[in-house]
Design a protein around this motif. Structure first.
Motif, mmCIF file in Angstrom:
data_model
loop_
_atom_site.group_PDB
_atom_site.id
_atom_site.type_symbol
_atom_site.label_atom_id
_atom_site.label_comp_id
_atom_site.label_asym_id
_atom_site.label_seq_id
_atom_site.Cartn_x
_atom_site.Cartn_y
_atom_site.Cartn_z
ATOM 1 N N ALA A 292 52.871 35.246 28.073
ATOM 2 C CA ALA A 292 51.692 35.450 28.919
ATOM 3 C C ALA A 292 51.516 36.937 29.241
ATOM 4 C CB ALA A 292 51.829 34.650 30.207
ATOM 5 N N PHE A 293 50.256 37.354 29.291
ATOM 6 C CA PHE A 293 49.911 38.717 29.690
ATOM 7 C C PHE A 293 49.622 38.661 31.184
ATOM 8 C CE2 PHE A 293 46.432 41.798 30.500
ATOM 9 C CZ PHE A 293 47.154 42.971 30.278
ATOM 10 N N ILE A 294 50.358 39.442 31.969
ATOM 11 C CA ILE A 294 50.236 39.406 33.430
ATOM 12 C C ILE A 294 49.706 40.752 33.916
ATOM 13 C CG2 ILE A 294 51.470 39.096 35.607
ATOM 14 C CD1 ILE A 294 53.609 37.534 33.995
ATOM 15 N N PHE A 295 48.659 40.690 34.727
ATOM 16 C CA PHE A 295 48.055 41.886 35.299
ATOM 17 C C PHE A 295 48.032 41.704 36.812
ATOM 18 C CE2 PHE A 295 44.303 44.189 36.830
ATOM 19 C CZ PHE A 295 44.593 45.467 36.376
ATOM 20 N N VAL A 296 48.616 42.651 37.556
ATOM 21 C CA VAL A 296 48.731 42.535 39.007
ATOM 22 C C VAL A 296 48.038 43.724 39.668
ATOM 23 C CG1 VAL A 296 50.342 42.399 40.938
ATOM 24 C CG2 VAL A 296 50.955 41.371 38.744
ATOM 25 N N GLN A 297 47.263 43.429 40.704
ATOM 26 C CA GLN A 297 46.642 44.500 41.483
ATOM 27 C C GLN A 297 46.568 44.073 42.940
ATOM 28 O OE1 GLN A 297 42.920 45.101 39.541
ATOM 29 N NE2 GLN A 297 42.025 43.217 40.246
ATOM 30 N N GLU A 298 46.524 45.055 43.820
ATOM 31 C CA GLU A 298 46.419 44.765 45.245
ATOM 32 C C GLU A 298 44.965 44.486 45.590
ATOM 33 O OE1 GLU A 298 47.343 46.912 49.500
ATOM 34 O OE2 GLU A 298 48.435 47.575 47.725
ATOM 35 N N SER A 299 44.750 43.470 46.406
ATOM 36 C CA SER A 299 43.405 43.105 46.841
ATOM 37 C C SER A 299 43.093 43.809 48.151
ATOM 38 C CB SER A 299 43.304 41.599 47.055
ATOM 39 O OG SER A 299 43.589 40.918 45.862
ATOM 40 N N LYS A 300 41.899 44.334 48.264
ATOM 41 C CA LYS A 300 41.501 45.009 49.497
ATOM 42 C C LYS A 300 41.065 43.985 50.544
ATOM 43 C CE LYS A 300 39.427 49.124 51.045
ATOM 44 N NZ LYS A 300 39.786 50.461 50.735
ATOM 45 N N HIS A 301 40.199 43.059 50.156
ATOM 46 C CA HIS A 301 39.724 42.019 51.064
ATOM 47 C C HIS A 301 39.759 40.685 50.336
ATOM 48 C CE1 HIS A 301 38.308 44.878 54.063
ATOM 49 N NE2 HIS A 301 37.773 45.581 53.080
ATOM 50 N N VAL A 302 40.128 39.648 51.070
ATOM 51 C CA VAL A 302 40.121 38.292 50.525
ATOM 52 C C VAL A 302 39.385 37.399 51.508
ATOM 53 C CG1 VAL A 302 41.551 36.353 49.805
ATOM 54 C CG2 VAL A 302 42.335 38.677 49.381
ATOM 55 N N VAL A 303 38.403 36.654 51.002
ATOM 56 C CA VAL A 303 37.639 35.733 51.836
ATOM 57 C C VAL A 303 37.742 34.345 51.235
ATOM 58 C CG1 VAL A 303 35.338 35.200 52.767
ATOM 59 C CG2 VAL A 303 36.037 37.577 52.446
ATOM 60 N N ASN A 304 38.115 33.385 52.044
ATOM 61 C CA ASN A 304 38.267 31.988 51.626
ATOM 62 C C ASN A 304 39.393 31.854 50.602
ATOM 63 O OD1 ASN A 304 36.197 31.185 53.359
ATOM 64 N ND2 ASN A 304 34.645 31.586 51.805
ATOM 65 N N GLY A 305 39.421 30.754 49.904
ATOM 66 C CA GLY A 305 40.455 30.538 48.898
ATOM 67 C C GLY A 305 41.703 29.932 49.500
ATOM 68 N N PHE A 306 42.716 29.789 48.657
ATOM 69 C CA PHE A 306 43.976 29.177 49.049
ATOM 70 C C PHE A 306 45.089 30.202 48.898
ATOM 71 C CE2 PHE A 306 47.926 27.068 47.816
ATOM 72 C CZ PHE A 306 48.075 26.175 48.859
ATOM 73 N N ILE A 307 45.652 30.619 50.017
ATOM 74 C CA ILE A 307 46.754 31.581 49.986
ATOM 75 C C ILE A 307 47.827 31.112 50.942
ATOM 76 C CG2 ILE A 307 47.470 33.970 50.393
ATOM 77 C CD1 ILE A 307 44.570 34.781 49.881
ATOM 78 N N LYS A 308 49.025 30.963 50.429
ATOM 79 C CA LYS A 308 50.171 30.591 51.283
ATOM 80 C C LYS A 308 51.027 31.790 51.519
ATOM 81 C CE LYS A 308 51.576 25.838 51.055
ATOM 82 N NZ LYS A 308 52.487 24.899 50.501
ATOM 83 N N ILE B 74 45.152 34.257 40.362
ATOM 84 C CA ILE B 74 46.011 33.762 41.442
ATOM 85 C C ILE B 74 46.063 34.828 42.538
ATOM 86 C CG2 ILE B 74 48.323 32.924 42.026
ATOM 87 C CD1 ILE B 74 48.625 32.560 38.858
ATOM 88 N N GLU B 75 45.584 34.477 43.708
ATOM 89 C CA GLU B 75 45.639 35.372 44.864
ATOM 90 C C GLU B 75 46.792 34.908 45.746
ATOM 91 O OE1 GLU B 75 44.384 38.680 46.792
ATOM 92 O OE2 GLU B 75 43.289 37.885 45.086
ATOM 93 N N THR B 76 47.678 35.825 46.114
ATOM 94 C CA THR B 76 48.842 35.446 46.906
ATOM 95 C C THR B 76 49.289 36.595 47.803
ATOM 96 O OG1 THR B 76 51.051 34.460 46.766
ATOM 97 C CG2 THR B 76 50.533 36.152 45.163
ATOM 98 N N ASN B 77 50.190 36.301 48.688
ATOM 99 C CA ASN B 77 50.805 37.337 49.511
ATOM 100 C C ASN B 77 51.758 38.148 48.637
ATOM 101 O OD1 ASN B 77 49.619 36.615 52.012
ATOM 102 N ND2 ASN B 77 51.017 34.888 52.142
ATOM 103 N N GLY B 78 51.821 39.444 48.900
ATOM 104 C CA GLY B 78 52.686 40.325 48.124
ATOM 105 C C GLY B 78 54.144 39.905 48.157
ATOM 106 N N SER B 79 54.559 39.263 49.240
ATOM 107 C CA SER B 79 55.950 38.841 49.365
ATOM 108 C C SER B 79 56.322 37.754 48.353
ATOM 109 C CB SER B 79 56.215 38.328 50.780
ATOM 110 O OG SER B 79 55.377 37.217 51.074
ATOM 111 N N ARG B 80 55.340 37.089 47.762
ATOM 112 C CA ARG B 80 55.617 36.021 46.788
ATOM 113 C C ARG B 80 55.433 36.466 45.339
ATOM 114 N NH1 ARG B 80 53.316 30.345 47.795
ATOM 115 N NH2 ARG B 80 55.134 29.847 46.555
#
Length: 173
Positions: free
Chosen positions: A157-173, A136-142
């Protein structure tokens, strides 16, 4: 040096340190976010303020009060800079979730909440365990909202979170 002059100097040092350290914190975040032009302009302002304040503090009858003002301004600027950076520097977050079982309702609920989800079928450490890997790619605010939703849907559930450097295409609100 009169007491009034000392008080004014302490306030000046305190507030200028808040300003220059806040700018420094934001500059560091922008450098990491690969915005070097804005970061260098902020750095120019930051160092100019720092130089003028340090020069004045050292040329005064340095007392414990100017040192405390300097330190308090630094601490307050660090705090304020962190708040400003978090609010104005947008981050993209990649959250990977390994569910405790394959359950389509988890995916559907996350999508209904406005998150784009990619699903990969995976096996647990015991190969008979069938699970999902949700990407799941999302804005940090969410992020807080997403983690609460996942915990409500699958508390194992096992949850792993990391910051993305670049995101191309996809669905992000």
């Amino acid at each position: 040096m009169t007491i009034t002059t000392l008080i004014l100097l302490c306030f000046k040092i305190f507030f200028c340190r808040i300003l220059d350290v806040t700018l420094g914190t934001v500059r560091q975040v922008l450098t990491i976010k690969e915005q070097p032009v804005v970061a260098s302009l902020i750095g120019f302002c930051e160092v100019t303020i720092w130089y003028l304040v340090v020069r004045e503090a050292i040329n005064s009858d340095a007392s414990i009060y100017t040192a405390l003002s300097y330190a308090a301004g630094f601490a307050t600027g660090s705090f304020l800079g962190g708040i400003i950076a978090k609010r104005f520097v947008k981050v993209k977050i990649c959250t990977q979730v390994v569910t405790s079982e394959r359950d389509n309702s988890i995916v559907e609920t996350i999508q209904t909440a406005g998150f784009g989800v990619s699903v990969v079928n995976v096996n647990g450490s015991k190969f008979a365990e069938e699970k999902y890997l949700l990407i799941i790619e999302t804005n940090g605010s969410r992020l807080k909202e997403l983690k609460a939703l996942i915990n409500r849907l699958d508390e194992k559930a096992f949850i792993f979170v990391q910051e993305s450097k670049h995101v191309v295409n996809g669905f992000i609100k």
